[in-house]
Scaffold this motif. Structure first.
Motif, PDB file in Angstrom:
ATOM      1  N   PHE A  64      10.922  -6.343  -4.344  1.00 46.61           N
ATOM      2  CA  PHE A  64       9.744  -7.122  -4.686  1.00 46.61           C
ATOM      3  C   PHE A  64       8.942  -6.329  -5.707  1.00 46.61           C
ATOM      4  O   PHE A  64       9.064  -5.108  -5.785  1.00 46.61           O
ATOM      5  N   ARG A  65       8.132  -7.020  -6.472  1.00 45.98           N
ATOM      6  CA  ARG A  65       7.211  -6.368  -7.404  1.00 45.98           C
ATOM      7  C   ARG A  65       5.787  -6.563  -6.916  1.00 45.98           C
ATOM      8  O   ARG A  65       5.433  -7.625  -6.426  1.00 45.98           O
ATOM      9  N   ILE A  66       4.986  -5.530  -7.066  1.00 44.68           N
ATOM     10  CA  ILE A  66       3.580  -5.617  -6.682  1.00 44.68           C
ATOM     11  C   ILE A  66       2.824  -6.328  -7.793  1.00 44.68           C
ATOM     12  O   ILE A  66       2.890  -5.935  -8.950  1.00 44.68           O
ATOM     13  N   VAL A  67       2.109  -7.390  -7.400  1.00 50.64           N
ATOM     14  CA  VAL A  67       1.349  -8.186  -8.354  1.00 50.64           C
ATOM     15  C   VAL A  67      -0.118  -7.754  -8.367  1.00 50.64           C
ATOM     16  O   VAL A  67      -0.750  -7.703  -9.416  1.00 50.64           O
ATOM     17  N   LYS A  68      -0.647  -7.421  -7.170  1.00 53.95           N
ATOM     18  CA  LYS A  68      -2.053  -7.046  -7.063  1.00 53.95           C
ATOM     19  C   LYS A  68      -2.227  -6.060  -5.924  1.00 53.95           C
ATOM     20  O   LYS A  68      -1.594  -6.191  -4.883  1.00 53.95           O
ATOM     21  N   VAL A  69      -3.083  -5.064  -6.120  1.00 57.59           N
ATOM     22  CA  VAL A  69      -3.402  -4.081  -5.086  1.00 57.59           C
ATOM     23  C   VAL A  69      -4.848  -4.299  -4.658  1.00 57.59           C
ATOM     24  O   VAL A  69      -5.758  -4.288  -5.494  1.00 57.59           O
ATOM     25  N   ASN A  70      -5.067  -4.517  -3.373  1.00 54.99           N
ATOM     26  CA  ASN A  70      -6.408  -4.754  -2.840  1.00 54.99           C
ATOM     27  C   ASN A  70      -6.969  -3.473  -2.237  1.00 54.99           C
ATOM     28  O   ASN A  70      -6.232  -2.542  -1.899  1.00 54.99           O
ATOM     29  N   ASP A  71      -8.283  -3.441  -2.046  1.00 54.72           N
ATOM     30  CA  ASP A  71      -8.944  -2.259  -1.496  1.00 54.72           C
ATOM     31  C   ASP A  71      -8.743  -2.095  -0.003  1.00 54.72           C
ATOM     32  O   ASP A  71      -8.902  -1.006   0.528  1.00 54.72           O
ATOM     33  N   ASN A  72      -8.374  -3.162   0.703  1.00 52.18           N
ATOM     34  CA  ASN A  72      -8.257  -3.101   2.164  1.00 52.18           C
ATOM     35  C   ASN A  72      -6.830  -2.777   2.615  1.00 52.18           C
ATOM     36  O   ASN A  72      -6.384  -3.241   3.646  1.00 52.18           O
TER      37      ASN A  72
END
Length: 106
Positions: A64-72
């Motif tokens: 899989f590819r990471i699309v978005k990294v969140n703070d939580n």
């Protein structure tokens, strides 16, 4: 009422102490992974497909590819361009290294 209040405070203190005692061993073995957008990852398979033996299922799916990294501590991943994204916690994914790939990806 006074004894009930004292018991409540005692329980509150004991819970806080137990929380700290459990946090120390967890923090020792927990890994802090820093993921970035575009990284390739594998996701842990938690529930086997029906009719399949647990011994035979792979432990990780991907890539899989990471699309978005969140703070939580969650990331949004996508199997390939145009497919649906899913939100997962970082504890369920691990980085995919080039040495893990058996075939060339276009």
């Amino acid at each position: 009422m006074q004894r009930l209040h004292e018991a409540f405070l005692l329980v509150k203190d004991n819970l806080a102490l137990a929380r700290e005692q459990q946090r120390a061993p967890y923090d020792k073995r927990a890994r802090q992974q820093k993921f970035r957008v575009g990284d390739k990852v594998l996701i842990a398979v938690r529930t086997p497909m029906s009719g399949t033996s647990r011994k035979l299922i792979p432990r990780f799916m991907g890539p899989f590819r990471i699309v978005k990294v969140n703070d939580n501590h969650t990331v949004k991943i996508q199997e390939c361009a145009g497919k649906q994204t899913q939100l997962v916690h970082v504890n369920r994914i691990k980085p995919l290294y080039e040495s893990m790939i058996w075939k060339e990806e276009p």
